[in-house]
Each structure stands twice: as structure tokens, then as C-alpha cells.
Scaffold this active site. Structure first.
Site, PDB file in Angstrom:
ATOM      1  N   MET A  14      18.108 -16.459 -29.382  1.00  0.00           N
ATOM      2  CA  MET A  14      16.908 -15.782 -29.841  1.00  0.00           C
ATOM      3  C   MET A  14      15.717 -16.428 -29.139  1.00  0.00           C
ATOM      4  SD  MET A  14      17.685 -15.008 -33.802  1.00  0.00           S
ATOM      5  CE  MET A  14      17.650 -16.716 -34.230  1.00  0.00           C
ATOM      6  N   GLY A  15      15.521 -16.098 -27.857  1.00  0.00           N
ATOM      7  CA  GLY A  15      14.467 -16.714 -27.067  1.00  0.00           C
ATOM      8  C   GLY A  15      13.102 -16.409 -27.600  1.00  0.00           C
ATOM      9  N   THR A  16      12.704 -15.833 -28.463  1.00  0.00           N
ATOM     10  CA  THR A  16      11.932 -15.839 -29.697  1.00  0.00           C
ATOM     11  C   THR A  16      10.480 -16.301 -29.658  1.00  0.00           C
ATOM     12  OG1 THR A  16      13.953 -16.274 -30.837  1.00  0.00           O
ATOM     13  CG2 THR A  16      12.030 -16.699 -32.041  1.00  0.00           C
ATOM     14  N   THR A  17       9.732 -15.682 -30.547  1.00  0.00           N
ATOM     15  CA  THR A  17       8.444 -16.230 -31.006  1.00  0.00           C
ATOM     16  C   THR A  17       8.471 -16.219 -32.536  1.00  0.00           C
ATOM     17  OG1 THR A  17       7.259 -15.336 -29.086  1.00  0.00           O
ATOM     18  CG2 THR A  17       5.944 -15.943 -31.009  1.00  0.00           C
ATOM     19  N   SER A 145      10.384 -19.744 -27.473  1.00  0.00           N
ATOM     20  CA  SER A 145       9.903 -19.734 -26.090  1.00  0.00           C
ATOM     21  C   SER A 145       8.506 -19.146 -25.972  1.00  0.00           C
ATOM     22  CB  SER A 145      10.869 -18.940 -25.209  1.00  0.00           C
ATOM     23  OG  SER A 145      11.040 -17.621 -25.712  1.00  0.00           O
TER      24      SER A 145
END
Length: 236
Positions: A14-17, A145
Site C-alpha cells: 500500500m504505497g499509500t498516503t 510514500s
């Protein structure tokens, strides 16, 4: 072909914010919804804000598998804790359980987490638990990220004593900014607001988010235009 095969078999990330913000009376948690497998989007509408108890939620980033199993363990422990004490667990207790599981398994887990909630003893609280299992209580915290693009933004716009509406608008704006810059963040924006009145979930589709910088407005593809147009008659 080998690179494509490797991407499809890469761990789900979940490269995510993810964002947690306190306001005058509660907390707001927010996240995007993109889960990736290598360079491919495995899920464009995943829910990264997971319920731990009635009054505590957790935002998940990093390895999807690691964060999901950690959340499941902590939810089980908190359920047992609530039965034994006869009252809901506080936000601090929930955050310390997440910290304990993260720290004790720090060599195996690849996940950063934000715990937020409201309890009758301390009100709204936000805790960040980054890689390694450190526990940090903060008025706001960002992770994933996409957070790299948001530190300066929060330094400028953050203020104490925000209203619920101001906090929700801040979280949605911040996630949409990260989506614009970070290729590993995308999809929709989900928020969870927690206060003495309970929990309020909100959903913001991608086409309703503001456009930033060089982002282009979504348009129909050439194939859509061709299929919608009536064919011209053939002339001999």
C-alpha cells in the site's frame, strides 16, 4: 516478459498516503485507496482505515499483508481487554498494543501505522507507529510514500483548535495533493471522523478531488469518442 511476471508476483504494497489530525473535539483520519503489486495497481479502491474498537481506528501503510494481520491481532487483544475491564479500551491502550506487536516483530514487519480515536479520559488522540515500533503521540501525523510531499504543506497550514469541518477539509486536500505527486498513491479518498458523538465515515471519489499542478482533467479516450460517433456512410 520476466519483468511483467515479477511485478505480478511482487508483494502487495500500500504505497499509500495516510494522515491523522486532531481537532477541537476529536480526530480525523484519512487515506487514499491504491494498493500496488510492483508497478501494477492491484486494487484501486482498497480501504486502508481499519476499525480496532468502536472508538479507535488504524491507518495502514507498507505491506498490505503485514498491516492486515497486525490489525487482526490487535483487534482480538482489545476485544479481550474490553471484556475483562467491562469498558472500551482507551486510545492509548490500543496504540500501545500496536506498538508492542510492531516492536516485537520489527525484523519481520514492513508496515507504518497511525492509530487515532476518542475516549472519555483524554478526548481525541493521534499516535504514529512507524517502521520499528516507536510510539509517537502527535497533534497530527502523516505516513506512507505520499507523506514526503506533505511535510512543508502541514508546516504551513496546521493550526491548533481547528473545527471538525476545517480538519476534514485539510485531510482531503492533503491526500489529494499527495495523489497528484506520488505515483504509489491514488484512487479515492476515505476519511473517518471520531468524537464523543461516535464515528462518521466519508468517501470522496477521485473525480471530485481538486486538480493540482500539471494534472490534466480526465477526458474520454479516442476509443470512447469513436464508439459514440455514428459511422459515416461509405461512398463508392
Amino acid at each position: 516478459m520476466d519483468s511483467i511476471h515479477n511485478d505480478l508476483n511482487a508483494p502487495h504494497s500500500m504505497g499509500t498516503t495516510i494522515i491523522g489530525v486532531t481537532y477541537d473535539g476529536g480526530v480525523v483520519l484519512g487515506a487514499d485507496s491504491r494498493t500496488s503489486t510492483g508497478m501494477y495497481v492491484a486494487n484501486r479502491a482498497s480501504d486502508k482505515i481499519t476499525q480496532l474498537t468502536d472508538n479507535v481506528y488504524i491507518c495502514r501503510s507498507g505491506s498490505a499483508a503485514d498491516s492486515q494481520v497486525l490489525s487482526d491481532y490487535v483487534r482480538y487483544y482489545l476485544h479481550q481487554h474490553t471484556i475483562q475491564l467491562g469498558q472500551p479500551a482507551t486510545v492509548k491502550v490500543a496504540a500501545n498494543l500496536v506498538r508492542m506487536v510492531s516492536y516485537n516483530n520489527k525484523n519481520m514487519l514492513q508496515t507504518g501505522l497511525i492509530v487515532g480515536g476518542w475516549d472519555k479520559y483524554e478526548g481525541g488522540k493521534i499516535y504514529g507507529i512507524p517502521l520499528g515500533g516507536t510510539l509517537l503521540e502527535q497533534p497530527f501525523t502523516i505516513g506512507g510514500s505520499g507523506s514526503s510531499y506533505l511535510y512543508g504543506f502541514f508546516d504551513q497550514v496546521w493550526k491548533e483548535g481547528m473545527t471538525q469541518d476545517e480538519a476534514e477539509k485539510l485531510v482531503v486536500k492533503a491526500v489529494s495533493l499527495a495523489i497528484a505527486r506520488d505515483g504509489a498513491s491514488g484512487g479515492v479518498v476515505r476519511t473517518v471522523t471520531i468524537n464523543k458523538d461516535g464515528v462518521l465515515r466519508k468517501f470522496y471519489p477521485g473525480n471530485t478531488l481538486p486538480l493540482w499542478h500539471e494534472e490534466l482533467e480526465a477526458k474520454d479516450s479516442l476509443l470512447d469518442s469513436l464508439s459514440a460517433a455514428s459511422p459515416e456512410p461509405m461512398v463508392s
